[in-house]
Design a protein around this motif. Structure first.
Motif, mmCIF file in Angstrom:
data_model
loop_
_atom_site.group_PDB
_atom_site.id
_atom_site.type_symbol
_atom_site.label_atom_id
_atom_site.label_comp_id
_atom_site.label_asym_id
_atom_site.label_seq_id
_atom_site.Cartn_x
_atom_site.Cartn_y
_atom_site.Cartn_z
ATOM 1 N N ILE A 1 0.809 -1.219 0.000
ATOM 2 C CA ILE A 1 0.000 0.000 0.000
ATOM 3 C C ILE A 1 0.848 1.277 0.000
ATOM 4 C CG2 ILE A 1 -0.250 0.204 2.517
ATOM 5 C CD1 ILE A 1 -3.235 0.881 1.977
ATOM 6 N N ASP A 2 2.086 1.202 0.521
ATOM 7 C CA ASP A 2 2.927 2.407 0.626
ATOM 8 C C ASP A 2 4.145 2.379 -0.289
ATOM 9 O OD1 ASP A 2 1.527 3.939 2.653
ATOM 10 O OD2 ASP A 2 2.087 2.366 4.067
ATOM 11 N N VAL A 3 4.123 1.552 -1.334
ATOM 12 C CA VAL A 3 5.315 1.441 -2.196
ATOM 13 C C VAL A 3 5.604 2.731 -2.963
ATOM 14 C CG1 VAL A 3 5.279 -1.073 -2.447
ATOM 15 C CG2 VAL A 3 3.905 0.354 -3.995
ATOM 16 N N GLY A 4 4.668 3.655 -2.970
ATOM 17 C CA GLY A 4 4.908 4.932 -3.636
ATOM 18 C C GLY A 4 6.020 5.751 -3.004
ATOM 19 N N VAL A 5 6.386 5.432 -1.751
ATOM 20 C CA VAL A 5 7.463 6.188 -1.084
ATOM 21 C C VAL A 5 8.845 5.634 -1.426
ATOM 22 C CG1 VAL A 5 5.935 6.744 0.847
ATOM 23 C CG2 VAL A 5 7.463 4.755 1.033
ATOM 24 N N VAL A 6 8.881 4.506 -2.123
ATOM 25 C CA VAL A 6 10.154 3.847 -2.421
ATOM 26 C C VAL A 6 10.859 4.546 -3.587
ATOM 27 C CG1 VAL A 6 11.197 1.717 -3.267
ATOM 28 C CG2 VAL A 6 9.382 1.618 -1.560
ATOM 29 N N PRO A 7 12.125 4.895 -3.440
ATOM 30 C CA PRO A 7 12.861 5.516 -4.553
ATOM 31 C C PRO A 7 13.090 4.496 -5.662
ATOM 32 C CG PRO A 7 14.352 5.049 -2.731
ATOM 33 C CD PRO A 7 12.967 4.752 -2.223
ATOM 34 N N PRO A 8 13.033 4.916 -6.925
ATOM 35 C CA PRO A 8 13.272 3.977 -8.034
ATOM 36 C C PRO A 8 14.698 3.446 -8.012
ATOM 37 C CG PRO A 8 13.175 6.242 -8.828
ATOM 38 C CD PRO A 8 12.753 6.287 -7.397
ATOM 39 N N LEU A 9 14.887 2.228 -8.518
ATOM 40 C CA LEU A 9 16.215 1.621 -8.494
ATOM 41 C C LEU A 9 17.128 2.186 -9.581
ATOM 42 C CD1 LEU A 9 15.645 -2.186 -7.779
ATOM 43 C CD2 LEU A 9 16.127 -0.332 -6.180
ATOM 44 N N GLY A 10 16.601 2.378 -10.770
ATOM 45 C CA GLY A 10 17.431 2.886 -11.858
ATOM 46 C C GLY A 10 18.488 1.905 -12.322
ATOM 47 N N VAL A 11 18.222 0.610 -12.167
ATOM 48 C CA VAL A 11 19.168 -0.426 -12.611
ATOM 49 C C VAL A 11 18.895 -0.788 -14.073
ATOM 50 C CG1 VAL A 11 19.577 -1.446 -10.343
ATOM 51 C CG2 VAL A 11 17.593 -2.177 -11.672
ATOM 52 N N PRO A 12 19.841 -1.456 -14.750
ATOM 53 C CA PRO A 12 19.605 -1.855 -16.137
ATOM 54 C C PRO A 12 18.371 -2.729 -16.342
ATOM 55 C CG PRO A 12 21.933 -1.990 -15.644
ATOM 56 C CD PRO A 12 21.249 -1.688 -14.345
ATOM 57 N N ALA A 13 17.946 -3.453 -15.319
ATOM 58 C CA ALA A 13 16.732 -4.282 -15.437
ATOM 59 C C ALA A 13 15.470 -3.436 -15.477
ATOM 60 C CB ALA A 13 16.653 -5.269 -14.283
ATOM 61 N N HIS A 14 15.588 -2.120 -15.206
ATOM 62 C CA HIS A 14 14.453 -1.203 -15.236
ATOM 63 C C HIS A 14 14.666 -0.159 -16.334
ATOM 64 C CE1 HIS A 14 13.057 -1.897 -10.793
ATOM 65 N NE2 HIS A 14 13.365 -3.026 -11.413
ATOM 66 N N PRO A 15 14.649 -0.574 -17.592
ATOM 67 C CA PRO A 15 14.914 0.373 -18.677
ATOM 68 C C PRO A 15 13.743 1.318 -18.901
ATOM 69 C CG PRO A 15 14.268 -1.723 -19.593
ATOM 70 C CD PRO A 15 14.381 -1.929 -18.107
#
Length: 285
Positions: A91-105
């Protein structure tokens, strides 16, 4: 971006089910799990192992929640709609900073050859997969399963995308961490890691100072193939968690204090992870 190289020696972190459970509310807890994911991604951790602080229903529930959030963060944004239902854990994953790893293009990052794809539909001689591109990727393979996730090597021909299923080991750069839930107490989890030939580093304020042990550590790990770093919980350290207290040293290859002369009463797990991994990142290079 320049894609980060894989580590020569695969690196794992070993985290308790009670990680960040001292947080005042679920939002802070989720943010701290996000920091764990960020730390592991920044320092190219290959695997995160979760162990039970004690064998109880409460800790099994804590472990499942921690794994659920870590897997959500690990998953590329374009695939989350397929793999995760609405859940109290998320429910609160919106507070998580994005990873920005190659698996997240990003969608316009079309030169990236390796992407995760989700099987959308069956075709006459293959399958169409959503890999986060402007069009589905066609894979000419009959062995895929509907609604499953695959790692693809992608090529583009005449405006169409074509893919081939590959193993993670074939990717020449770091993609993202993997998660393994060990539904067992620390003693058993460490025995498992020993059987998999990991060199096991315990972290504790009662360990020997990394300043004094740096050369010994480097000498010991030079011939090791895989390294695992073990962290304690918010209330109990590894000396308190191990049930076989008489033989605690037999579970670790070395126990180190990575923050000697700490200026606070307690170093929280999310703080310790950044500290330990940043030091090891220098030493392992």
């Amino acid at each position: 971006m320049g894609y980060p190289k894989k580590r020569k020696k695969p690196l794992a972190v070993v985290i308790p089910s009670s990680y960040a459970t001292q947080s005042k509310n679920n939002q802070i807890y989720t943010f701290r799990v996000g920091l764990l994911a960020r730390a592991c991604s920044i320092f190219r951790v290959d695997k995160i192992f979760i162990y039970l602080i004690e064998d109880s229903l409460k800790e099994r529930k804590n472990a499942r929640k921690l794994v659920n959030i870590l897997k959500y963060i690990q998953t590329p944004q374009y695939l989350r709609k397929y793999l995760f239902k609405k859940s109290k854990n998320l429910i609160d994953v919106g507070v998580v900073p994005p990873l920005g790893v190659p698996a997240h293009p990003k969608r316009d990052e079309t030169k990236l050859k390796f992407r995760f794809g989700y099987v959308i539909r069956s075709e006459d001689n293959g399958f169409s997969l959503d890999a986060g591109l402007s069009k589905y990727v066609f894979v000419k393979e009959r062995s895929l399963k509907m609604h499953e996730l695959y790692l693809l090597k992608i090529t583009r021909k005449k405006g169409r995308y074509f893919g081939r299923v590959v193993a993670p080991q074939s990717v020449p750069y770091y993609l993202v961490y993997d998660i393994h839930l060990r539904n067992e107490i620390l003693d058993e989890a460490l025995s498992y890691l020993k059987s998999k030939k990991y060199y096991i580093i315990g972290t504790s304020r009662h360990g020997k100072s990394i300043v004094e042990m740096q050369s010994i550590l480097l000498n010991q790990i030079k011939d090791q193939r895989k390294i695992a770093i073990v962290f304690g919980g918010p209330k109990l350290g590894i000396f308190d968690i191990i049930t076989d207290t008489e033989n605690i040293s037999s579970y670790f290859d070395i126990i180190l204090n990575f923050i000697p002369k700490q200026g606070v009463r307690i170093v929280h797990a999310d703080e310790a992870i950044f500290s330990v991994l940043s030091i090891l990142n220098v030493l392992l290079e």
